[in-house]
Write a protein that holds these residues in place. Structure first.
Motif, mmCIF file in Angstrom:
data_model
loop_
_atom_site.group_PDB
_atom_site.id
_atom_site.type_symbol
_atom_site.label_atom_id
_atom_site.label_comp_id
_atom_site.label_asym_id
_atom_site.label_seq_id
_atom_site.Cartn_x
_atom_site.Cartn_y
_atom_site.Cartn_z
ATOM 1 N N UNK A 8 0.821 -1.210 0.000
ATOM 2 C CA UNK A 8 0.000 0.000 0.000
ATOM 3 C C UNK A 8 0.856 1.262 0.000
ATOM 4 N N UNK A 9 1.854 1.293 0.847
ATOM 5 C CA UNK A 9 2.663 2.521 0.932
ATOM 6 C C UNK A 9 3.625 2.640 -0.240
ATOM 7 N N UNK A 10 3.886 1.521 -0.917
ATOM 8 C CA UNK A 10 4.734 1.583 -2.104
ATOM 9 C C UNK A 10 3.990 2.238 -3.267
ATOM 10 N N UNK A 11 2.708 1.845 -3.472
ATOM 11 C CA UNK A 11 1.919 2.407 -4.571
ATOM 12 C C UNK A 11 1.510 3.849 -4.298
ATOM 13 N N UNK A 12 1.294 4.163 -3.043
ATOM 14 C CA UNK A 12 0.997 5.542 -2.668
ATOM 15 C C UNK A 12 1.948 5.919 -1.536
ATOM 16 N N UNK A 66 11.628 5.369 7.623
ATOM 17 C CA UNK A 66 11.635 5.185 9.078
ATOM 18 C C UNK A 66 10.240 4.880 9.604
ATOM 19 N N UNK A 67 9.236 5.601 9.095
ATOM 20 C CA UNK A 67 7.853 5.381 9.539
ATOM 21 C C UNK A 67 7.374 3.989 9.152
ATOM 22 N N UNK A 68 7.744 3.565 7.945
ATOM 23 C CA UNK A 68 7.340 2.228 7.477
ATOM 24 C C UNK A 68 7.927 1.152 8.383
ATOM 25 N N UNK A 69 9.216 1.258 8.676
ATOM 26 C CA UNK A 69 9.864 0.254 9.525
ATOM 27 C C UNK A 69 9.247 0.212 10.917
ATOM 28 N N UNK A 70 8.871 1.361 11.401
ATOM 29 C CA UNK A 70 8.260 1.430 12.725
ATOM 30 C C UNK A 70 6.923 0.675 12.748
ATOM 31 N N UNK A 71 6.135 0.847 11.686
ATOM 32 C CA UNK A 71 4.839 0.168 11.609
ATOM 33 C C UNK A 71 5.018 -1.339 11.394
ATOM 34 N N UNK A 82 -6.089 -0.353 9.243
ATOM 35 C CA UNK A 82 -7.273 0.494 9.035
ATOM 36 C C UNK A 82 -6.872 1.963 8.964
ATOM 37 N N UNK A 83 -5.910 2.341 9.789
ATOM 38 C CA UNK A 83 -5.417 3.719 9.770
ATOM 39 C C UNK A 83 -4.792 4.050 8.414
ATOM 40 N N UNK A 84 -3.973 3.107 7.886
ATOM 41 C CA UNK A 84 -3.365 3.302 6.571
ATOM 42 C C UNK A 84 -4.441 3.359 5.496
ATOM 43 N N UNK A 85 -5.396 2.468 5.622
ATOM 44 C CA UNK A 85 -6.516 2.423 4.659
ATOM 45 C C UNK A 85 -7.239 3.768 4.596
ATOM 46 N N UNK A 86 -7.522 4.350 5.748
ATOM 47 C CA UNK A 86 -8.244 5.626 5.785
ATOM 48 C C UNK A 86 -7.450 6.755 5.126
#
Length: 519
Positions: free
Chosen positions: A358-362, A368-373, A391-395
């Motif tokens: 999800x975070x790759x496409x958008x 750093x934030x990705x690794x933390x999640x 759900x937070x990422x989805x929103x």
């Protein structure tokens, strides 16, 4: 075969009539009665088409017998015969709409001519009744079409005062059938609508129903009340789907209504059917809607199925289809929310893979934030915590998609323009969605939101209006108009026009010309 009742207290006279009927080879089922009382008993026991009666008989005379016969069978044909050349009898016979009054002894030629005339009257009457019945059924179908499209019931009753609206109370459920391609318009000539109805009857034994084809892609079945069967509407829909696939080799999607207690509920129930069947864009192997809630999954991991679901989520984001995105995300959550037998290691791996996709496409986050999640996913004590992270990422993705996607009104204008330019061609939801680079499901949703009707209905309405204008302003043949507005099957086009405007194309043109002449 028609049935004739010969009523005469003299056996010799009855024998003469029977002889003459056989001599002239009239194909009739002959029954006899020796007096009026016996004749009335015969009439009460079985229907009769022709009453051949003497005027004077014991117990009940011929005049009284004919009166009672007409009460039982309003269309019965009556012939009086008597040895009494009495004008009063003739007047009474004529007042009962007798076909003829024959004097004894019977003249063979006169007899032959009279019976032939009676049989011709019966056949003519049957044709007239059949035409009236056909017209009535056409009007009823037209009424149903308008009712489900939210025309108030009281308004329809005022417009059609001669129609008995009690027929609407015969229906208990509705089943909407949706095809990916035009159905009736593509049927071979030997497999017409009657053949289709026979296939439906095979699937729903012990039930009966009527159907109306709403447009080339949709058919609405109206299931009649049956208190004897315990079969649910979902079971009926499943049988229909299987029978259609068996006979035609195509899949149809169905949505079933709840039982309605009043015809006034039909418009809102039909609206629910249309909404329910839209789910077909999200499920590749489900044919009956509304879809039942999935039971907790007991399978111990299906990575391939999960990969398909991830692929669907990714495509939903690419196409900006928020509905499909939310739907597939929920499917993934539901699959593992109560699936306690799956390894928690696999669950953590799957949802971390989803997060990275999800975070790759958008790209909403830095590394750093990705690794933390990701670390949080692998350390969450419960699945509900993982669900909260995703759900937070989805929103956030939904908010971004809502900001970036094209204006729905602009998209609808493009689609409408394309339809108006290509209405003579085959038009499908998939083809139209390709013109605006949206998924079929999302296009269908926003089209209804912006216009208040589905795409198929919009196309049909446009074609019908153009056909009406051509009938009004040109001398084109109906067959040429049929092809000009995008139909291949003439009989299907004529029926669609009747259901839309309440009259066949030819009848409509005649009425239009009369209006011009009178104006």
């Amino acid at each position: 075969m028609y049935r004739i009742l010969i009523a005469d207290d003299e056996k010799d006279e009855r024998n003469v009539i029977r002889f003459l009927l056989n001599k002239y080879r009239f194909q009739l089922d002959i029954i006899e009665a020796s007096n009026g009382k016996e004749a009335l008993a015969q009439l009460e026991k079985q229907p009769v088409n022709i009453l051949f009666t003497d005027v004077k008989m014991p117990f009940i005379d011929g005049i009284e017998l004919a009166t009672k016969a007409r009460e039982l069978y309003p269309n019965i044909q009556t012939i009086f015969f008597s040895g009494h050349n009495d004008f009063d009898y003739i007047k009474k016979a004529l007042s009962l709409r007798a076909i003829d009054y024959i004097l004894k002894p019977i003249k063979p030629n006169e007899f032959q001519q009279t019976v032939s005339s009676v049989l011709q009257n019966i056949k003519t009457q049957e044709k007239e009744l059949a035409q009236i019945e056909a017209n009535t059924e056409l009007i009823k179908t037209h009424i149903l079409n308008r009712l489900i499209n939210k025309t108030p019931l009281e308004k329809l009753k005022n417009e059609y005062p001669s129609i008995d609206f009690d027929f609407l109370s015969d229906y208990s459920h509705m089943i909407l059938m949706q095809f990916a391609e035009p159905f009736f318009d593509r049927l071979p000539q030997e497999k017409d609508t009657l053949f289709f109805y026979q296939q439906i009857e095979k699937a729903i034994t012990n039930f009966s129903c009527d159907f109306i084809d709403l447009n080339p892609f949709q058919i609405l079945l109206l299931v009649k009340i049956n208190g004897e069967s315990s079969m649910h509407t979902e079971q009926i829909a499943t049988r229909i789907q299987k029978q259609i696939h068996k006979e035609y080799g195509i899949n149809c999607f169905t949505s079933t209504s709840k039982k309605f207690s009043s015809p006034s509920e039909m418009p809102s129930f039909y609206e629910e059917l249309e909404k329910d069947i839209e789910d077909r864009f999200f499920y590749s192997d489900t044919y009956v809607y509304p879809k039942e809630e999935a039971a907790p999954i007991e399978d111990k991991g299906y990575p391939e199925a999960d990969d398909d679901l991830l692929h669907d989520i990714k495509n939903a984001v690419i196409f900006g289809d928020i509905v499909s995105f939310k739907q597939n995300m929920n499917l993934l959550f539901e699959k593992y929310r109560l699936n306690l037998e799956i390894s928690h290691i696999y669950v953590r791996f799957l949802f971390s893979k989803l997060l990275q996709m999800l975070v790759y496409d958008l790209p909403l986050y830095d590394k750093r934030t990705i690794n933390k999640k990701l670390e949080a996913i692998y350390s969450c004590p419960h699945f509900s915590d993982i669900e909260k992270i995703l759900t937070s990422v989805q929103n956030e993705i939904i908010k971004k998609l809502e900001d970036e996607r094209k204006s729905p009104k602009h998209v609808i204008q493009i689609v409408k323009k394309y339809i108006h330019k290509h209405y003579q061609e085959d038009l499908s939801l998939n083809l139209l969605s390709e013109q605006v680079y949206l998924s079929p499901g999302y296009l269908s949703e926003i089209f209804i939101q912006e216009t208040g009707c589905g795409i198929n209905k919009y196309i049909k309405n446009l074609r019908m209006e153009i056909a009406k204008d051509l009938l009004h302003s040109t001398n084109m043949k109906v067959n040429d108009i049929c092809k000009n507005v995008g139909y291949q099957n003439l009989s299907y086009f004529v029926r669609s026009f009747r259901e839309h405007f309440g009259a066949s194309p030819e009848k409509y043109r005649q009425m239009d010309r009369k209006k011009k002449e009178n104006s």
